[in-house]
Motif scaffolding. Sequence first.
Motif, PDB file in Angstrom:
ATOM      1  N   ILE A  65       0.853  -1.177   0.000  1.00  0.00           N
ATOM      2  CA  ILE A  65       0.000   0.000   0.000  1.00  0.00           C
ATOM      3  C   ILE A  65       0.890   1.228   0.000  1.00  0.00           C
ATOM      4  CG2 ILE A  65      -0.243  -0.066   2.534  1.00  0.00           C
ATOM      5  CD1 ILE A  65      -3.123   1.057   2.087  1.00  0.00           C
ATOM      6  N   THR A  66       0.610   2.159  -0.914  1.00  0.00           N
ATOM      7  CA  THR A  66       1.407   3.375  -0.987  1.00  0.00           C
ATOM      8  C   THR A  66       0.894   4.399   0.021  1.00  0.00           C
ATOM      9  OG1 THR A  66      -0.014   4.454  -2.621  1.00  0.00           O
ATOM     10  CG2 THR A  66       1.697   2.963  -3.459  1.00  0.00           C
ATOM     11  N   GLY A  67       1.625   5.504   0.110  1.00  0.00           N
ATOM     12  CA  GLY A  67       1.175   6.572   0.986  1.00  0.00           C
ATOM     13  C   GLY A  67      -0.179   7.121   0.551  1.00  0.00           C
ATOM     14  N   GLY A  68      -0.439   7.064  -0.744  1.00  0.00           N
ATOM     15  CA  GLY A  68      -1.720   7.511  -1.267  1.00  0.00           C
ATOM     16  C   GLY A  68      -2.781   6.427  -1.257  1.00  0.00           C
ATOM     17  N   ARG A  69      -2.458   5.311  -0.629  1.00  0.00           N
ATOM     18  CA  ARG A  69      -3.382   4.193  -0.435  1.00  0.00           C
ATOM     19  C   ARG A  69      -3.691   3.428  -1.715  1.00  0.00           C
ATOM     20  NH1 ARG A  69      -4.362   7.635   3.714  1.00  0.00           N
ATOM     21  NH2 ARG A  69      -4.634   6.681   5.779  1.00  0.00           N
ATOM     22  N   ARG A 110      -1.929   6.660  13.288  1.00  0.00           N
ATOM     23  CA  ARG A 110      -1.464   5.703  14.290  1.00  0.00           C
ATOM     24  C   ARG A 110      -0.212   4.965  13.852  1.00  0.00           C
ATOM     25  NH1 ARG A 110      -7.092   5.559  14.794  1.00  0.00           N
ATOM     26  NH2 ARG A 110      -7.846   5.767  16.936  1.00  0.00           N
ATOM     27  N   LYS A 111       0.255   5.220  12.654  1.00  0.00           N
ATOM     28  CA  LYS A 111       1.408   4.506  12.097  1.00  0.00           C
ATOM     29  C   LYS A 111       1.159   2.996  12.140  1.00  0.00           C
ATOM     30  CE  LYS A 111       4.408   6.648  14.700  1.00  0.00           C
ATOM     31  NZ  LYS A 111       5.705   7.032  15.305  1.00  0.00           N
ATOM     32  N   MET A 112       0.004   2.623  11.611  1.00  0.00           N
ATOM     33  CA  MET A 112      -0.394   1.219  11.610  1.00  0.00           C
ATOM     34  C   MET A 112      -0.668   0.755  10.184  1.00  0.00           C
ATOM     35  SD  MET A 112      -0.634   0.120  14.845  1.00  0.00           S
ATOM     36  CE  MET A 112      -1.751  -1.293  14.740  1.00  0.00           C
ATOM     37  N   VAL A 113      -0.417  -0.514   9.946  1.00  0.00           N
ATOM     38  CA  VAL A 113      -0.768  -1.163   8.684  1.00  0.00           C
ATOM     39  C   VAL A 113      -1.532  -2.434   9.031  1.00  0.00           C
ATOM     40  CG1 VAL A 113       0.059  -2.068   6.492  1.00  0.00           C
ATOM     41  CG2 VAL A 113       1.374  -0.301   7.673  1.00  0.00           C
ATOM     42  N   TYR A 114      -2.568  -2.735   8.268  1.00  0.00           N
ATOM     43  CA  TYR A 114      -3.420  -3.890   8.552  1.00  0.00           C
ATOM     44  C   TYR A 114      -3.490  -4.812   7.342  1.00  0.00           C
ATOM     45  CZ  TYR A 114      -4.971  -0.627  12.156  1.00  0.00           C
ATOM     46  OH  TYR A 114      -5.001   0.265  13.195  1.00  0.00           O
ATOM     47  N   LEU A 115      -3.769  -6.068   7.623  1.00  0.00           N
ATOM     48  CA  LEU A 115      -4.040  -7.026   6.547  1.00  0.00           C
ATOM     49  C   LEU A 115      -5.248  -7.845   6.974  1.00  0.00           C
ATOM     50  CD1 LEU A 115      -2.997  -8.043   3.779  1.00  0.00           C
ATOM     51  CD2 LEU A 115      -1.886  -9.909   5.038  1.00  0.00           C
ATOM     52  N   GLU A 116      -6.351  -7.601   6.308  1.00  0.00           N
ATOM     53  CA  GLU A 116      -7.558  -8.375   6.561  1.00  0.00           C
ATOM     54  C   GLU A 116      -7.569  -9.545   5.598  1.00  0.00           C
ATOM     55  OE1 GLU A 116     -11.073  -6.054   6.671  1.00  0.00           O
ATOM     56  OE2 GLU A 116     -12.363  -7.746   7.182  1.00  0.00           O
ATOM     57  N   VAL A 124      -3.677 -14.065  -3.495  1.00  0.00           N
ATOM     58  CA  VAL A 124      -4.516 -13.532  -2.421  1.00  0.00           C
ATOM     59  C   VAL A 124      -5.525 -12.498  -2.913  1.00  0.00           C
ATOM     60  CG1 VAL A 124      -2.632 -13.929  -0.789  1.00  0.00           C
ATOM     61  CG2 VAL A 124      -3.001 -11.624  -1.720  1.00  0.00           C
ATOM     62  N   LYS A 125      -5.475 -12.156  -4.195  1.00  0.00           N
ATOM     63  CA  LYS A 125      -6.399 -11.160  -4.729  1.00  0.00           C
ATOM     64  C   LYS A 125      -7.840 -11.576  -4.498  1.00  0.00           C
ATOM     65  CE  LYS A 125      -3.807  -8.828  -8.380  1.00  0.00           C
ATOM     66  NZ  LYS A 125      -3.644  -8.633  -9.846  1.00  0.00           N
ATOM     67  N   GLY A 126      -8.629 -10.619  -4.039  1.00  0.00           N
ATOM     68  CA  GLY A 126     -10.028 -10.889  -3.775  1.00  0.00           C
ATOM     69  C   GLY A 126     -10.303 -11.468  -2.402  1.00  0.00           C
ATOM     70  N   ARG A 127      -9.247 -11.875  -1.701  1.00  0.00           N
ATOM     71  CA  ARG A 127      -9.420 -12.446  -0.354  1.00  0.00           C
ATOM     72  C   ARG A 127      -8.773 -11.587   0.724  1.00  0.00           C
ATOM     73  NH1 ARG A 127      -7.051 -17.099   0.905  1.00  0.00           N
ATOM     74  NH2 ARG A 127      -5.303 -16.866  -0.547  1.00  0.00           N
ATOM     75  N   PHE A 128      -7.678 -10.923   0.405  1.00  0.00           N
ATOM     76  CA  PHE A 128      -6.940 -10.106   1.374  1.00  0.00           C
ATOM     77  C   PHE A 128      -7.123  -8.629   1.051  1.00  0.00           C
ATOM     78  CE2 PHE A 128      -3.333 -13.315   2.612  1.00  0.00           C
ATOM     79  CZ  PHE A 128      -4.294 -14.282   2.865  1.00  0.00           C
ATOM     80  N   THR A 129      -7.126  -7.809   2.095  1.00  0.00           N
ATOM     81  CA  THR A 129      -7.206  -6.362   1.937  1.00  0.00           C
ATOM     82  C   THR A 129      -6.186  -5.698   2.845  1.00  0.00           C
ATOM     83  OG1 THR A 129      -9.583  -6.490   1.458  1.00  0.00           O
ATOM     84  CG2 THR A 129      -8.687  -4.336   2.056  1.00  0.00           C
ATOM     85  N   ILE A 130      -5.318  -4.885   2.246  1.00  0.00           N
ATOM     86  CA  ILE A 130      -4.338  -4.136   3.027  1.00  0.00           C
ATOM     87  C   ILE A 130      -4.846  -2.718   3.228  1.00  0.00           C
ATOM     88  CG2 ILE A 130      -3.023  -3.450   0.961  1.00  0.00           C
ATOM     89  CD1 ILE A 130      -0.463  -3.696   2.662  1.00  0.00           C
ATOM     90  N   SER A 131      -4.590  -2.178   4.403  1.00  0.00           N
ATOM     91  CA  SER A 131      -5.004  -0.808   4.695  1.00  0.00           C
ATOM     92  C   SER A 131      -3.991  -0.192   5.663  1.00  0.00           C
ATOM     93  CB  SER A 131      -6.409  -0.766   5.291  1.00  0.00           C
ATOM     94  OG  SER A 131      -6.476  -1.511   6.494  1.00  0.00           O
ATOM     95  N   ARG A 132      -4.111   1.112   5.862  1.00  0.00           N
ATOM     96  CA  ARG A 132      -3.181   1.789   6.766  1.00  0.00           C
ATOM     97  C   ARG A 132      -3.867   2.929   7.486  1.00  0.00           C
ATOM     98  NH1 ARG A 132       1.592   3.610   3.113  1.00  0.00           N
ATOM     99  NH2 ARG A 132       2.351   4.668   5.001  1.00  0.00           N
ATOM    100  N   ASP A 133      -3.350   3.252   8.649  1.00  0.00           N
ATOM    101  CA  ASP A 133      -3.805   4.381   9.446  1.00  0.00           C
ATOM    102  C   ASP A 133      -2.567   5.217   9.734  1.00  0.00           C
ATOM    103  OD1 ASP A 133      -4.554   6.165  11.442  1.00  0.00           O
ATOM    104  OD2 ASP A 133      -5.900   4.736  12.419  1.00  0.00           O
ATOM    105  N   ASN A 134      -2.391   6.267   8.977  1.00  0.00           N
ATOM    106  CA  ASN A 134      -1.159   7.053   9.120  1.00  0.00           C
ATOM    107  C   ASN A 134      -1.076   7.746  10.472  1.00  0.00           C
ATOM    108  OD1 ASN A 134      -0.280   6.296   6.599  1.00  0.00           O
ATOM    109  ND2 ASN A 134      -0.881   8.199   5.598  1.00  0.00           N
TER     110      ASN A 134
END
Length: 115
Positions: free
Chosen positions: A52-56, A76-82, A64-74
Amino acid sequence: HLVESGGGLVQTGGSLKLSCKAPRMITSTFNPAIMGWYRQAPGKQRELVATITGGRNTDYAESVKGRFTISRDNARKMVYLEMNNLEPEDTAVYYCNRHGQEFPWGQGTQVTVSS
């Protein structure tokens, strides 16, 4: 630099959400950084799962396409993988890192998917 959490044991078809915090990255470095989730299965090389880029803008490995989702919370300086619809082939230790300018690898978090 990076601390991963959220792994566990799930059955095939189950879901998990992984979290990664970057307490030692200053905000001005974290926000524009391309962050990635990687995984390493037993006996295999570490592979890139999602970025995930800074611009999301996001990108995913085909597996993993269609099953995983990456996201970020700048803030909180957090990155997630659902991760949804998990398969036994997803069993691995999952790591996060700054893509292209990796820090020393953390301990990762174990994901085990039972069949």
